[in-house]
Design a protein around this motif. Structure first.
Motif, PDB file in Angstrom:
ATOM      1  N   ALA A  52      14.876  15.132 -84.767  1.00  0.00           N
ATOM      2  CA  ALA A  52      14.478  13.921 -85.504  1.00  0.00           C
ATOM      3  C   ALA A  52      14.374  12.748 -84.522  1.00  0.00           C
ATOM      4  CB  ALA A  52      15.491  13.623 -86.601  1.00  0.00           C
ATOM      5  N   ASP A 110      13.222  11.803 -90.834  1.00  0.00           N
ATOM      6  CA  ASP A 110      12.768  10.872 -89.796  1.00  0.00           C
ATOM      7  C   ASP A 110      11.465  10.211 -90.211  1.00  0.00           C
ATOM      8  OD1 ASP A 110      10.383  12.285 -88.635  1.00  0.00           O
ATOM      9  OD2 ASP A 110      11.870  13.846 -88.244  1.00  0.00           O
ATOM     10  N   ARG A 131       6.087  26.344 -80.755  1.00  0.00           N
ATOM     11  CA  ARG A 131       6.106  24.889 -80.756  1.00  0.00           C
ATOM     12  C   ARG A 131       4.982  24.421 -81.672  1.00  0.00           C
ATOM     13  NH1 ARG A 131       6.815  21.558 -75.862  1.00  0.00           N
ATOM     14  NH2 ARG A 131       8.293  20.546 -77.242  1.00  0.00           N
ATOM     15  N   THR A 190       3.075  18.802 -83.164  1.00  0.00           N
ATOM     16  CA  THR A 190       3.705  17.531 -82.784  1.00  0.00           C
ATOM     17  C   THR A 190       4.367  17.597 -81.415  1.00  0.00           C
ATOM     18  OG1 THR A 190       5.624  18.269 -84.032  1.00  0.00           O
ATOM     19  CG2 THR A 190       4.166  16.710 -85.134  1.00  0.00           C
ATOM     20  N   GLY A 204      10.319  20.819 -74.314  1.00  0.00           N
ATOM     21  CA  GLY A 204      10.909  21.672 -75.338  1.00  0.00           C
ATOM     22  C   GLY A 204      10.547  23.116 -75.096  1.00  0.00           C
ATOM     23  N   ALA A 251       9.332  13.972 -91.173  1.00  0.00           N
ATOM     24  CA  ALA A 251       9.770  15.294 -91.635  1.00  0.00           C
ATOM     25  C   ALA A 251      11.139  15.190 -92.298  1.00  0.00           C
ATOM     26  CB  ALA A 251       9.854  16.245 -90.449  1.00  0.00           C
ATOM     27  N   PHE A 285      14.163  17.904 -92.942  1.00  0.00           N
ATOM     28  CA  PHE A 285      14.707  19.258 -92.821  1.00  0.00           C
ATOM     29  C   PHE A 285      15.893  19.336 -93.761  1.00  0.00           C
ATOM     30  CE2 PHE A 285      12.161  19.102 -89.072  1.00  0.00           C
ATOM     31  CZ  PHE A 285      11.751  20.417 -88.885  1.00  0.00           C
TER      32      PHE A 285
HETATM   33  P1  ADP Z   1      10.983  22.276 -79.477  1.00  0.00           P
HETATM   34  O1  ADP Z   1      11.372  20.939 -80.026  1.00  0.00           O
HETATM   35  O2  ADP Z   1      11.708  22.629 -78.227  1.00  0.00           O
HETATM   36  O3  ADP Z   1       9.504  22.457 -79.367  1.00  0.00           O
HETATM   37  P2  ADP Z   1      12.044  23.433 -81.953  1.00  0.00           P
HETATM   38  O4  ADP Z   1      12.268  24.872 -82.299  1.00  0.00           O
HETATM   39  O5  ADP Z   1      13.223  22.527 -82.063  1.00  0.00           O
HETATM   40  O6  ADP Z   1      11.451  23.426 -80.502  1.00  0.00           O
HETATM   41  O7  ADP Z   1      10.883  22.871 -82.865  1.00  0.00           O
HETATM   42  C1  ADP Z   1       9.688  23.631 -83.043  1.00  0.00           C
HETATM   43  C2  ADP Z   1       8.520  22.692 -83.307  1.00  0.00           C
HETATM   44  O8  ADP Z   1       8.691  22.047 -84.566  1.00  0.00           O
HETATM   45  C3  ADP Z   1       8.376  21.573 -82.289  1.00  0.00           C
HETATM   46  O9  ADP Z   1       7.611  21.997 -81.180  1.00  0.00           O
HETATM   47  C4  ADP Z   1       7.711  20.471 -83.085  1.00  0.00           C
HETATM   48  O10 ADP Z   1       6.303  20.613 -83.054  1.00  0.00           O
HETATM   49  C5  ADP Z   1       8.170  20.719 -84.518  1.00  0.00           C
HETATM   50  N1  ADP Z   1       9.250  19.807 -84.931  1.00  0.00           N
HETATM   51  C6  ADP Z   1      10.573  20.061 -84.968  1.00  0.00           C
HETATM   52  N2  ADP Z   1      11.257  19.022 -85.492  1.00  0.00           N
HETATM   53  C7  ADP Z   1      10.335  18.085 -85.801  1.00  0.00           C
HETATM   54  C8  ADP Z   1      10.390  16.770 -86.401  1.00  0.00           C
HETATM   55  N3  ADP Z   1      11.553  16.228 -86.784  1.00  0.00           N
HETATM   56  N4  ADP Z   1       9.216  16.097 -86.575  1.00  0.00           N
HETATM   57  C9  ADP Z   1       8.035  16.636 -86.205  1.00  0.00           C
HETATM   58  N5  ADP Z   1       7.907  17.867 -85.643  1.00  0.00           N
HETATM   59  C10 ADP Z   1       9.049  18.584 -85.439  1.00  0.00           C
END
Ligand code: ADP
Length: 308
Positions: free
Chosen positions: A215, A242, A261, A264, A270, A299, A301
């Protein structure tokens, strides 16, 4: 594509195996290096997966010669086996790396504040306690990492445990506070007291830290992240909201998969592991995780966890 003139790509009709022989001489007249081979494999696998939406398994081997006496089937089987081993190793170390990075950044953030800024004694003590707690959690994570992989759902259920999810949420907010400060983000926690869930305290904290970390990473600069815990009929609901770009509806399932990924992600660093770990922790405890549009514009969660 990374293939050159002289490389050979082959595929038998009705077979699900694609073979590539990198036989072209490079400009430096050397055989391809493992890094070249991996780069080609990654690009080819991504292109295939995108077209046909299937899981692609890859592997490679160095062959000194190919002629009619070579047993290519055996070579391919061995290459795939080696690829599976490489993937397992990569996933294991990336998961550990991912989970150690946040506590390390948090400890560093608190130490830098203590060194560079004038902090009153009570706040300094709180910062040092948070840093010590995170250092101890890192040590426990390292101790436990050989028992089961963070991503291995089949690793058997751990002994039933319980923790106060609201208390863990406040602790998780302390852990990510230095990261939030870097982006000027305010975190607003709202935790109902005394909500106990059937989850080990470390796992619960890890799940919340990953959600808050995202977030903060994807939220708007100088924005607000809200996190709450409430009870419902079926368990406890933890939400992290967020005000960032949110997640498009066609990505709301796929982003929980390992090493995926989303749109976004952009140039943000990441590995696509954080949410896979969140999902594993929630499901291992008998709960679930979902993502939706937040009233804050970004988003939301939402983890639903069984009560202890
Ligand atoms: P990373 O952040 O390392 O890419 P994650 O598994 O934590 O891997 O998240 C997977 C994908 O989900 C991210 O690449 C991103 O595109 C999306 N994502 C995760 N959390 C958010 C968020 N709070 N807002 C927007 N996109 C998000």
């Amino acid at each position: 594509m990374l293939l050159r003139r002289g490389d050979i790509a082959a595929h038998d009709r009705a077979s699900d195996i694609f073979a590539i022989a990198m036989t072209a001489r490079s400009r430096e007249r050397r055989a391809p290096l493992p890094a070249d081979v991996r780069a080609v494999l990654e690009r080819v696998a991504a292109a295939i997966a995108m077209r046909c939406d299937l899981r692609v398994e890859t592997g490679w081997a160095m062959l000194s010669r190919i002629d009619e006496r070579s047993d290519l089937c055996a070579e391919i089987a061995q290459a795939l086996e080696r690829g599976a081993r490489e993937r397992e190793r990569y996933e294991f170390f990336s998961a550990i790396g991912h989970e150690l990075r946040t506590p390390l950044t948090s400890i560093r953030g608190y130490l830098e504040t203590l060194i560079d800024e004038d902090v009153d004694p009570a706040t300094a003590r709180r910062f040092m306690e948070t840093a010590r707690r995170e250092a101890l959690r890192m040590a426990r994570l390292l101790d436990g990492m050989f028992e089961f992989s963070l991503l291995d759902l089949s690793g058997g259920s751990p002994a039933p445990q319980a923790c106060d999810v609201g208390a863990q949420l406040l602790q998780a907010c302390d852990v990510v506070a230095p990261l939030a400060a870097q982006r000027g983000i305010r975190i607003e926690p709202a935790a109902a007291p005394g909500v106990r869930v059937a989850l080990d305290a470390d796992a619960c904290l890890q799940m919340l830290v990953n959600l808050l970390d995202n977030a903060i990473k994807y939220g708007r600069e100088n924005g607000v992240v809200c996190a709450s815990v409430r009870k419902c009929e079926t368990g406890a609901i933890v939400s992290v909201d967020d005000d960032g770009p949110g997640i498009a509806s066609d990505e709301r399932e796929s982003i929980f998969a390992l090493r995926v990924r989303g749109a976004t992600a952009g140039a943000r660093p990441g590995t696509g592991i954080g949410l896979a770990i969140v999902k594993t922790i929630a499901e291992r405890a008998g709960g679930r995780i979902a993502v939706m549009q937040s009233p804050q514009g970004g988003a939301r969660f939402e983890a639903t966890l069984p009560l202890a």
